[in-house]
Scaffold this motif. Structure first.
Motif, mmCIF file in Angstrom:
data_model
loop_
_atom_site.group_PDB
_atom_site.id
_atom_site.type_symbol
_atom_site.label_atom_id
_atom_site.label_comp_id
_atom_site.label_asym_id
_atom_site.label_seq_id
_atom_site.Cartn_x
_atom_site.Cartn_y
_atom_site.Cartn_z
ATOM 1 N N ASP A 117 0.859 -1.190 0.000
ATOM 2 C CA ASP A 117 0.000 0.000 0.000
ATOM 3 C C ASP A 117 0.894 1.238 0.000
ATOM 4 O O ASP A 117 1.929 1.266 0.670
ATOM 5 C CB ASP A 117 -0.864 -0.019 1.267
ATOM 6 N N TYR A 118 0.451 2.285 -0.749
ATOM 7 C CA TYR A 118 1.290 3.487 -0.846
ATOM 8 C C TYR A 118 1.381 4.256 0.466
ATOM 9 O O TYR A 118 2.179 5.163 0.595
ATOM 10 C CB TYR A 118 0.797 4.412 -1.970
ATOM 11 N N THR A 119 0.546 3.905 1.451
ATOM 12 C CA THR A 119 0.677 4.577 2.750
ATOM 13 C C THR A 119 1.839 4.013 3.567
ATOM 14 O O THR A 119 2.240 4.600 4.566
ATOM 15 C CB THR A 119 -0.607 4.400 3.595
ATOM 16 N N LYS A 120 2.366 2.864 3.177
ATOM 17 C CA LYS A 120 3.295 2.145 4.054
ATOM 18 C C LYS A 120 4.755 2.570 3.893
ATOM 19 O O LYS A 120 5.634 2.073 4.603
ATOM 20 C CB LYS A 120 3.169 0.633 3.853
ATOM 21 N N GLY A 121 5.040 3.430 2.931
ATOM 22 C CA GLY A 121 6.394 3.987 2.809
ATOM 23 C C GLY A 121 7.441 2.986 2.350
ATOM 24 O O GLY A 121 8.614 3.098 2.732
ATOM 25 N N LEU A 122 7.054 2.023 1.528
ATOM 26 C CA LEU A 122 8.029 1.016 1.073
ATOM 27 C C LEU A 122 9.166 1.608 0.233
ATOM 28 O O LEU A 122 10.330 1.255 0.459
ATOM 29 C CB LEU A 122 7.331 -0.109 0.301
ATOM 30 N N ASP B 11 -6.069 1.202 -9.578
ATOM 31 C CA ASP B 11 -4.937 1.683 -10.395
ATOM 32 C C ASP B 11 -3.688 2.041 -9.590
ATOM 33 O O ASP B 11 -2.577 1.642 -9.924
ATOM 34 C CB ASP B 11 -5.347 2.954 -11.175
ATOM 35 N N GLN B 12 -3.904 2.852 -8.524
ATOM 36 C CA GLN B 12 -2.742 3.321 -7.764
ATOM 37 C C GLN B 12 -1.926 2.167 -7.170
ATOM 38 O O GLN B 12 -0.728 2.285 -6.975
ATOM 39 C CB GLN B 12 -3.201 4.252 -6.644
ATOM 40 N N TYR B 13 -2.595 1.056 -6.893
ATOM 41 C CA TYR B 13 -1.894 -0.092 -6.311
ATOM 42 C C TYR B 13 -1.096 -0.848 -7.373
ATOM 43 O O TYR B 13 -0.027 -1.375 -7.092
ATOM 44 C CB TYR B 13 -2.887 -1.020 -5.592
ATOM 45 N N ARG B 14 -1.653 -0.889 -8.596
ATOM 46 C CA ARG B 14 -0.916 -1.542 -9.690
ATOM 47 C C ARG B 14 0.358 -0.773 -9.974
ATOM 48 O O ARG B 14 1.430 -1.342 -10.148
ATOM 49 C CB ARG B 14 -1.764 -1.523 -10.964
ATOM 50 N N LYS B 15 0.236 0.551 -9.969
ATOM 51 C CA LYS B 15 1.387 1.388 -10.277
ATOM 52 C C LYS B 15 2.451 1.231 -9.177
ATOM 53 O O LYS B 15 3.636 1.085 -9.466
ATOM 54 C CB LYS B 15 0.951 2.855 -10.381
ATOM 55 N N LEU B 16 1.993 1.214 -7.939
ATOM 56 C CA LEU B 16 2.934 1.060 -6.827
ATOM 57 C C LEU B 16 3.711 -0.245 -6.963
ATOM 58 O O LEU B 16 4.932 -0.292 -6.769
ATOM 59 C CB LEU B 16 2.180 1.064 -5.490
ATOM 60 N N ARG B 17 2.995 -1.310 -7.341
ATOM 61 C CA ARG B 17 3.660 -2.601 -7.469
ATOM 62 C C ARG B 17 4.762 -2.527 -8.523
ATOM 63 O O ARG B 17 5.893 -3.008 -8.299
ATOM 64 C CB ARG B 17 2.648 -3.685 -7.833
ATOM 65 N N ASP B 18 4.471 -1.914 -9.645
ATOM 66 C CA ASP B 18 5.483 -1.768 -10.700
ATOM 67 C C ASP B 18 6.663 -0.943 -10.197
ATOM 68 O O ASP B 18 7.821 -1.275 -10.445
ATOM 69 C CB ASP B 18 4.876 -1.075 -11.934
ATOM 70 N N ASP B 19 6.371 0.154 -9.493
ATOM 71 C CA ASP B 19 7.446 1.028 -8.977
ATOM 72 C C ASP B 19 8.384 0.253 -8.055
ATOM 73 O O ASP B 19 9.606 0.376 -8.119
ATOM 74 C CB ASP B 19 6.858 2.215 -8.201
ATOM 75 N N ILE B 20 7.775 -0.555 -7.166
ATOM 76 C CA ILE B 20 8.603 -1.294 -6.195
ATOM 77 C C ILE B 20 9.420 -2.377 -6.915
ATOM 78 O O ILE B 20 10.599 -2.571 -6.611
ATOM 79 C CB ILE B 20 7.733 -1.945 -5.104
ATOM 80 N N ASP B 21 8.776 -3.074 -7.861
ATOM 81 C CA ASP B 21 9.506 -4.097 -8.633
ATOM 82 C C ASP B 21 10.761 -3.482 -9.246
ATOM 83 O O ASP B 21 11.847 -4.057 -9.181
ATOM 84 C CB ASP B 21 8.640 -4.630 -9.787
ATOM 85 N N VAL C 23 11.620 -2.833 10.379
ATOM 86 C CA VAL C 23 11.536 -1.476 9.848
ATOM 87 C C VAL C 23 10.090 -1.194 9.438
ATOM 88 O O VAL C 23 9.574 -1.770 8.480
ATOM 89 C CB VAL C 23 12.481 -1.289 8.637
ATOM 90 N N VAL C 24 9.446 -0.334 10.195
ATOM 91 C CA VAL C 24 8.028 -0.012 9.976
ATOM 92 C C VAL C 24 7.944 1.487 9.718
ATOM 93 O O VAL C 24 8.005 2.280 10.638
ATOM 94 C CB VAL C 24 7.188 -0.390 11.221
ATOM 95 N N THR C 25 7.844 1.855 8.431
ATOM 96 C CA THR C 25 7.995 3.280 8.128
ATOM 97 C C THR C 25 6.851 3.851 7.286
ATOM 98 O O THR C 25 7.081 4.456 6.237
ATOM 99 C CB THR C 25 9.330 3.509 7.382
ATOM 100 N N PRO C 26 5.597 3.681 7.721
ATOM 101 C CA PRO C 26 4.495 4.250 6.941
ATOM 102 C C PRO C 26 4.536 5.774 6.897
ATOM 103 O O PRO C 26 5.011 6.420 7.839
ATOM 104 C CB PRO C 26 3.249 3.764 7.682
#
Ligand code: GDG
Length: 480
Positions: free
Chosen positions: A289-294, A329-339, A380-383
């Motif tokens: 999730d984009y709130t979690k600060g990954l 949508d925002q979650y799909r994009k986040l997944r690509d960004d993290i990959d 490491v928990v950095t939301p």
């Protein structure tokens, strides 16, 4: 916790048994499983809320009203693990508009300080209202006279008011699991007044933190001009509504027992060995999730390796990212960004058989989670914003030896209670790097002192205590 009990099909249009305690949540606490003979069974999904409510469910013959997870399907009420479960049907379009749309692409980003841009669509709002009305009607059928009803979370904020209209005899509590944002942000919402009025149908509105309750009280004064006195709102019809903080907790004892078991110890050692027995293992566990600060966290770790502050042969970072809301949508994009980010860092600084970041886009059984918590030297928990963050508390509960260290974002609700964590502003990558190094290099004595204090906090304020305090206040609210 699994039921193993088969669903007993009742005649069509079966009326649910009435209950003196009713939980209302978007999802029922069960997952459907198909047995080898093709029949359907339900397994109780483990989670804090289920364990919190279980004793009350049993002593009160409680019922749980919620969606069972499959669109376009109507199910009769059924019993699982001694709980009466009352399914609320949702159509495919309602899942898109009420759940993925209004709940997760409008309210979720708005309530998390607009980290992502909230979308406002009028047809999503119509679906949200329709589905909330259905939940209210189903609950009105199930609740006994004078029953205690506890509505959960942002998907169901209109239910308290709708339910009060149908059943003024009920005592209605509401708990918001996510932050309640500052009024300046909340005002953006085209349906702001309707949602506040919706919540004010409750006798008691619970928030994670006092700040959330204050934001809500301020909004009630500004927008509806109702009088408030401390945490009480005077409604025009003479009722009083209380808005108060109840920081959510975990089943600390249950998790402690699981973490101490020989099986968990063995599994923790096995994971360490699979990682090549590095000196230090850092761990992140989040819904993706984009709130979690990954990205910030991964970036910070990557820079520590690239700078030479951490040696890739001696330190490893494991990130579990549980799949979540994959159709938004925002979650799909986040997944690509993290990959991409993980791939780039591992490509830049990895060695044969030794990627510094082990990234797992998967969900695991509870036992595996306990083993991960037990094997990690630094959690490491950095939301960027989080109502509470249970992962932080779970890590603490799993450190029976009072070792290990928790790096925790100042913007997680848990930071208000876990003051002995290595607190950090997750937007500040340099600070994040420093805090991670501090958490690794501090003396075992310092870490142990910090952990002992946090453990006391987590064990003294567990989920049972949380539910009891809320329900006692709710029961008392009518007598005030
Ligand atoms: C919302 C609020 C608030 C995660 N992956 C797996 C797994 N989990 C479990 C964790 C933890 C839970 O899911 C996640 O809870 P969090 O609190 O960390 O975050 P949200 O999902 O965003 O929860 C939050 C919470 O509601 C409660 O009020 O604290 O602020 O956002 O329990 O352990 N569990 C298993 N496998 C996984 O792969 N079994």
């Amino acid at each position: 916790m699994s039921s193993g009990s088969s669903q007993k099909r009742k005649p069509k249009a079966a009326r649910p048994q009435t209950a003196s305690f009713v939980v209302v949540a978007n999802r029922l606490p069960v997952d459907r499983i198909e047995l080898p003979d093709g029949s359907v069974d339900w397994r109780t999904s483990p989670g804090g809320l289920v364990s919190a409510f279980e004793p009350i469910m049993h002593s009160h013959e409680g019922a749980w009203v919620g969606w069972h997870g499959a669109p376009d399907e109507e199910l009769d009420p059924f019993n699982s693990d001694g709980m009466e479960l009352v399914p609320v049907p949702l159509s495919t379009e309602e899942v898109e508009h009420y759940y993925e749309g209004f709940s997760n692409a409008t309210l979720w980003p708005l309530y998390h300080d607009v980290i992502a841009h909230p979308e406002f669509h009028r047809d999503w709002w119509v679906a949200y209202r329709t589905v909330n009305q259905r939940f209210a009607e189903r609950t009105a059928e199930v609740a006994e006279t004078d029953a205690l009803v506890w509505v959960q979370d942002y998907q169901l904020q209109l239910v308290p008011q709708m339910l009060r209209q149908l059943r003024p005899d009920l005592r209605i509590g509401f708990f918001l699991h996510i932050p309640f944002p500052p009024t300046e942000l909340y005002q953006q919402l085209p349906w702001r007044n309707q949602l506040i009025e919706g919540l004010l149908g409750a006798d008691l509105v619970g928030f994670q933190l006092p700040g959330g309750a204050q934001n809500f009280l301020r909004l009630v004064r500004q927008r509806l001009h109702y009088e408030t006195r401390r945490d009480r709102i005077q409604m025009p019809e003479g009722r009083t509504v209380i808005a108060r903080a109840y920081p959510i907790a975990i089943d600390a004892t249950g998790l402690d027992q699981l973490a101490r078991s020989p099986e968990t110890a063995e599994r923790a050692a096995e994971i360490r060995s699979d990682l090549g027995d590095p000196e230090t293992i850092l761990l992140g566990v989040d819904r993706l999730d984009y709130t979690k600060g990954l990205p910030q966290r991964i970036q910070a770790f990557g820079e520590l390796i690239a700078d030479g502050a951490l040696d890739a042969d001696k330190a490893a970072f494991v990130q579990v990212a549980t799949p979540s809301r994959e159709r938004v949508d925002q979650y799909r994009k986040l997944r690509d960004d993290i990959d991409r980010l993980v791939g780039r860092i591992n490509g830049d600084v990895g060695r044969y058989g030794r990627p510094p970041i082990t990234y797992l886009h998967s969900s695991y059984p509870r036992e595996e989670m306990a083993a991960l918590y037990r094997m990690a030297d630094v959690m490491v928990v950095t939301p960027l914003r989080d109502g509470m963050n249970l992962v932080a508390k779970e890590y603490v509960a799993c450190r029976a030896e009072s070792d290990g260290a928790l790096v925790l974002s100042e913007f997680a609700g848990a930071a208000k209670e876990l003051r002995q964590a290595y607190l950090v502003n997750p937007y500040d990558i340099n600070a994040l790097k420093e805090r991670i190094l501090e958490a690794i290099h501090d003396s075992p004595r310092t870490k142990s002192r910090r952990m002992r204090i946090m453990r006391r906090q987590v064990f003294e304020n567990d989920i049972e205590h949380w539910a009891k305090v809320f329900l006692d206040d709710l029961a008392a609210s009518h007598r005030d």
